[in-house]
Design an enzyme around this catalytic site. Structure first.
Site, PDB file in Angstrom:
ATOM      1  N   ALA A  90       0.804  -1.229   0.000  1.00  0.00           N
ATOM      2  CA  ALA A  90       0.000   0.000   0.000  1.00  0.00           C
ATOM      3  C   ALA A  90       0.834   1.275   0.000  1.00  0.00           C
ATOM      4  O   ALA A  90       0.683   2.146  -0.867  1.00  0.00           O
ATOM      5  CB  ALA A  90      -0.948  -0.009   1.201  1.00  0.00           C
ATOM      6  N   ALA A  91       1.731   1.402   0.966  1.00  0.00           N
ATOM      7  CA  ALA A  91       2.488   2.652   1.082  1.00  0.00           C
ATOM      8  C   ALA A  91       3.417   2.844  -0.111  1.00  0.00           C
ATOM      9  O   ALA A  91       3.456   3.916  -0.723  1.00  0.00           O
ATOM     10  CB  ALA A  91       3.275   2.659   2.401  1.00  0.00           C
ATOM     11  N   ARG A 131       2.839  10.364 -11.401  1.00  0.00           N
ATOM     12  CA  ARG A 131       1.834  11.282 -11.944  1.00  0.00           C
ATOM     13  C   ARG A 131       2.304  12.720 -11.851  1.00  0.00           C
ATOM     14  O   ARG A 131       2.074  13.528 -12.739  1.00  0.00           O
ATOM     15  CB  ARG A 131       0.504  11.146 -11.190  1.00  0.00           C
ATOM     16  CG  ARG A 131      -0.454  10.141 -11.789  1.00  0.00           C
ATOM     17  CD  ARG A 131      -1.893  10.372 -11.327  1.00  0.00           C
ATOM     18  NE  ARG A 131      -2.024  10.467  -9.890  1.00  0.00           N
ATOM     19  CZ  ARG A 131      -2.067   9.428  -9.065  1.00  0.00           C
ATOM     20  NH1 ARG A 131      -1.976   8.198  -9.542  1.00  0.00           N
ATOM     21  NH2 ARG A 131      -2.183   9.608  -7.772  1.00  0.00           N
ATOM     22  N   SER A 191       0.739  -5.380  -3.593  1.00  0.00           N
ATOM     23  CA  SER A 191      -0.551  -4.692  -3.590  1.00  0.00           C
ATOM     24  C   SER A 191      -1.734  -5.603  -3.291  1.00  0.00           C
ATOM     25  O   SER A 191      -2.663  -5.698  -4.070  1.00  0.00           O
ATOM     26  CB  SER A 191      -0.750  -4.057  -4.977  1.00  0.00           C
ATOM     27  OG  SER A 191      -1.877  -3.223  -4.978  1.00  0.00           O
ATOM     28  N   CYS A 234      -6.440  -6.829   4.780  1.00  0.00           N
ATOM     29  CA  CYS A 234      -7.669  -6.853   5.580  1.00  0.00           C
ATOM     30  C   CYS A 234      -8.748  -7.745   5.002  1.00  0.00           C
ATOM     31  O   CYS A 234      -9.748  -8.020   5.665  1.00  0.00           O
ATOM     32  CB  CYS A 234      -8.224  -5.442   5.730  1.00  0.00           C
ATOM     33  SG  CYS A 234      -7.097  -4.346   6.579  1.00  0.00           S
ATOM     34  N   VAL A 281      16.056  -5.417  -0.845  1.00  0.00           N
ATOM     35  CA  VAL A 281      17.032  -4.398  -0.460  1.00  0.00           C
ATOM     36  C   VAL A 281      17.627  -4.830   0.871  1.00  0.00           C
ATOM     37  O   VAL A 281      16.902  -5.003   1.861  1.00  0.00           O
ATOM     38  CB  VAL A 281      16.386  -3.004  -0.363  1.00  0.00           C
ATOM     39  CG1 VAL A 281      17.399  -1.982   0.169  1.00  0.00           C
ATOM     40  CG2 VAL A 281      15.876  -2.570  -1.733  1.00  0.00           C
ATOM     41  N   TYR A 323     -31.170  13.241  11.246  1.00  0.00           N
ATOM     42  CA  TYR A 323     -32.298  12.522  11.839  1.00  0.00           C
ATOM     43  C   TYR A 323     -33.314  12.148  10.773  1.00  0.00           C
ATOM     44  O   TYR A 323     -33.792  13.002  10.028  1.00  0.00           O
ATOM     45  CB  TYR A 323     -32.986  13.391  12.903  1.00  0.00           C
ATOM     46  CG  TYR A 323     -34.412  12.987  13.201  1.00  0.00           C
ATOM     47  CD1 TYR A 323     -34.725  11.667  13.511  1.00  0.00           C
ATOM     48  CD2 TYR A 323     -35.448  13.911  13.153  1.00  0.00           C
ATOM     49  CE1 TYR A 323     -36.035  11.281  13.767  1.00  0.00           C
ATOM     50  CE2 TYR A 323     -36.763  13.540  13.417  1.00  0.00           C
ATOM     51  CZ  TYR A 323     -37.058  12.226  13.708  1.00  0.00           C
ATOM     52  OH  TYR A 323     -38.347  11.849  13.964  1.00  0.00           O
ATOM     53  N   TRP A 364     -32.281  12.272  18.573  1.00  0.00           N
ATOM     54  CA  TRP A 364     -30.968  12.457  19.188  1.00  0.00           C
ATOM     55  C   TRP A 364     -30.114  11.256  18.792  1.00  0.00           C
ATOM     56  O   TRP A 364     -30.293  10.161  19.306  1.00  0.00           O
ATOM     57  CB  TRP A 364     -31.074  12.543  20.713  1.00  0.00           C
ATOM     58  CG  TRP A 364     -31.818  13.742  21.202  1.00  0.00           C
ATOM     59  CD1 TRP A 364     -33.133  13.797  21.555  1.00  0.00           C
ATOM     60  CD2 TRP A 364     -31.290  15.065  21.412  1.00  0.00           C
ATOM     61  NE1 TRP A 364     -33.458  15.074  21.957  1.00  0.00           N
ATOM     62  CE2 TRP A 364     -32.346  15.874  21.887  1.00  0.00           C
ATOM     63  CE3 TRP A 364     -30.032  15.647  21.238  1.00  0.00           C
ATOM     64  CZ2 TRP A 364     -32.196  17.215  22.193  1.00  0.00           C
ATOM     65  CZ3 TRP A 364     -29.882  16.987  21.536  1.00  0.00           C
ATOM     66  CH2 TRP A 364     -30.948  17.762  22.002  1.00  0.00           C
TER      67      TRP A 364
END
Lengths: 475, 475
Positions: A12-13, A23, A40, A44, A81, A451, A459
């Site tokens: 992901a990172a 880009r 990738s 989860c 690496v 609501y 509430w």
């Protein structure tokens, strides 16, 4: 020629950073080194694959290698690496074939992720014992759970998969009883997944409560839910060891033994920070690489992001380590922009997390535990309320528990949780937003929340909780 | 002896104020005058009663007269306040029996609510033609829709009900085709309700779009949803008149006639502000009673709250009139505290609203319409995106449209909407909170919102929209 932006880790990172960088700076090169075969994937989503809600392992892939390359990213799988020379701005790379070479970088992003902690449980070498932190493990557990003649090999439909491991697990007799060691996210999700596959599931939790970061109200509700669905929950029951030589036979706890033929250990993860050892890098919370508001380490032009890096907590303003998916994606993307010349903060974390336990939706944010709040300099006051999720007369209204925590002096909201079966999880975003905006509880109580009978009582449960907590703050 | 706190109107605002006042000032008297027989009913629940989701009219009552009296409130039903002498601090009251008396007050709250606008459509005297703004109308429509021999009189199980009207409507032949005049909340909810009762429903909207305050993306999605469920939607089709002498026979529009045997007119409401005319009271937006941050009118010790009063808009800081349930409850409660001696702001409104249209959940907040934003001094930039409600691989992920509007110069979020079938409505609370905290779009983009495959993709639809809008703001 400029040296490329080098990224270590293609999840992901790393890929968010590389994609954003390309880009924004299409004339500059970016190289992503990934030591394994997988890139990738949706960590989860693995419990839901094992549960059978998701048909194919490939559904969990978000980008294929060719899509990554189509973005102009030089992706090198099977390239580990193994060293960083931060002074010379070079990395040493070892290929799967055992060759080694060096590569200069203009900027370096370490996005090496985390790994499952196994504690005293060595799952290697014992058939039927697993951790769940990669796609090969997910595919293996899925194959192991199936009856040999009922397993569909098409489920593990990704070429990167360890096919031998899958085949070997598929050939074993299907398990009937599972022990899950650890009552955090993975444990709770796997309890649901394995129940869904028809197993008799025992969930062991060292402490007295499931999902400790979610606080007492959530933990209790989830325990009731799991028990109601046939999962045997053993809280306050640390598992001593896994018993079995070749194949798992039992788990030992409290002087007892429970015979099982599947064990999943999910006792946490730790950051993969070793790559930078010896470079003079500073480590922080949880042993993760310390980063600043732009994801920079203390080494020049070296960034870290994702499960291996620290972040800044929105409530405390202090360093924290909470490895979660959005943080990884967001910080990677911000670093990609920063390296491309557009300085972009990685953003703070609010400790927002949600998890599903059968029909219960659970969310948490900020500081919930008294000790953590005190340590951060707050005088925490907490209230838990139960309110309906809809107008009482509207079918489907369900009891929703909300906990709010505030600082006594400033009345600032510092944490909260929610649990319930009706749209509870996404409601935690209201609290995450309030936390990041430094709202006080009186301000929270006056929010104009939605609501309509099918969705909320007049509430909203958040407002009810704010009202009650305000009362306590005024005492 | 001190004069009592006098409240006019026994619905949400009035009873919230009276209850809070008595709790905070137990030694002081509070009198609530209500001209009708009904108190404390859930206006927003009436369409669901008519639909049949709710079994009994009594389910829509939240407090009974005896419960109100049990709180120490002197409740007088059948008592209409017909005049206010703000200098002498007295009200004139006329009873249902025609007697008149005066009553002094220490403080006065006008909570007289609103009434259905009927425009050119006089529904009185035409059987089968209704507006929907009170419980008697709800009971009458419910009875009218049923086959005479299938109607259960137990559904209208409240002694206050106009039993003659119910019986008369129950005795009429059941309608087959309904025209709903007006495509706002009530129209959309009634379209669903009457479809649920098996009628052939035609919904007429004067303008080109349903639910205009929710913006284009929501209006389009809702129109598609209604059509998909068999409702015929006539947009850009103002109904000219209701045709029929004793019983409704048709609606006339665009030079056409559609034969119908039921017509429901829902073209808006207006405030009941007449009581204070001649007192020198200032009226504001929509003809509602102008109030300040504590719900005070310009008359000494006279407050107004609920559908008859204005409020302060969180985005513009200007006066607004948006009659909604939470606003009434919240401002009533705050005024009760203020009158009891604890000055409490009524809170600003963010224009938050949600509505259900069959399976689509719709939400809106702030300023969505370009004209309104410009008028408030903003330079609005708007983007609409479509994103999944869950991780793409997780079953049930559904297309969710999010519109965000920001001010170009300050990048401040000023409005937004959401529509989708999967937990979309409550997500609007994130935007309501962001609006009230004056967040900018870059801040919104960096919020740590919840991620878990069953509830949200890594990038929540709100974050995707913020990202896209940020791109436009940077152009």
């Amino acid at each position: 020629m400029t040296d490329p932006f080098v990224v270590v880790g293609a999840d992901a990172a790393g890929l968010s950073a590389a994609s954003k960088f390309r880009r924004e700076a299409p004339d500059h090169d970016v190289v992503v080194f990934e030591k394994g075969r997988w890139i990738s994937f949706a960590y989860c989503g693995m419990p839901y694959f094992i549960e059978g809600r998701i048909d194919r392992l490939s559904n969990l892939l978000s980008l294929s290698p060719s899509e990554v390359e189509g973005r102009g990213i030089d992706l090198r799988r099977g390239h580990e690496v193994v060293g960083v020379d931060a002074e010379e701005k070079r990395v040493s790379v070892r290929t799967a074939e055992g060759e080694t070479f060096e590569r200069a970088y203009s900027d370096l992003l370490v996005a090496t992720g985390g790994r499952a902690v196994t504690g005293p449980f060595d799952v290697r070498g014992i058939d039927g014992a697993f951790t769940l932190h990669d796609m090969d493990a997910a595919a293996a557990i899925d194959a192991y759970v199936a009856e040999p003649d009922a397993y569909d090999p098409g489920r593990a439909d990704v070429s990167a998969v360890d096919r031998d491991r899958v085949d070997r697990n598929a050939a074993m007799p299907a398990p009937e009883t599972a022990a899950i060691v650890g009552g955090g996210y993975v444990g709770v999700e796997m309890a649901e997944a394995l129940s869904g596959r028809g197993l008799d599931v025992h969930l062991f939790q060292r402490s007295e409560r499931l999902l400790p970061p979610f606080g007492e109200a959530v933990g209790e509700r989830v325990e009731t839910e799991l028990e109601g669905r046939g999962v045997t929950v053993h809280t306050g029951s640390p598992v001593g060891r896994l018993v079995g030589d070749d194949r798992i036979e039992a788990v030992a706890f409290d002087g007892e033994r429970l015979a099982v033929d599947l064990a999943v250990v999910g006792v946490g993860i730790e950051p993969n920070a070793e790559l930078l050892s010896g470079t003079g890098v500073e480590l922080g919370e949880g042993g993760a690489v310390r980063t600043d508001e732009y994801g920079r380490t203390n080494l020049p032009d070296v960034y870290a992001a994702g499960d291996c890096a620290t972040a800044i907590h929105a409530v405390t303003g202090e360093e924290a380590w909470m490895p979660l998916g959005l943080t990884a994606n967001r910080s990677g993307r911000a670093i990609g922009a920063t390296v491309a010349g557009d300085p972009t903060p990685v953003g703070e974390i609010a400790g927002t997390a949600v998890v599903k336990a059968f029909d219960q939706e659970c969310g948490r944010v900020g500081l919930l535990e008294e000790g953590a709040a005190v340590e951060a300099g707050f005088d925490p006051v907490s209230e838990t309320i139960t309110a309906g999720s809809r107008s009482g007369y509207y079918p489907g209204a369900a009891e929703t528990d909300v906990t709010l925590v505030a600082d006594r002096d400033t009345k600032r909201l510092i944490g909260g949780s929610i649990v319930g079966p009706d749209r509870a999880a996404v409601r935690v975003n209201t609290l995450a937003t309030a936390l990041e905006a430094d709202l006080t509880v009186p301000e929270l109580e006056r929010l104009d929340l939605a609501y309509a009978p099918p969705f909320s009582p007049v509430w909203d449960p958040m407002l009810v909780a704010a009202k009650v907590l305000n009362g306590s703050l005024e005492e």
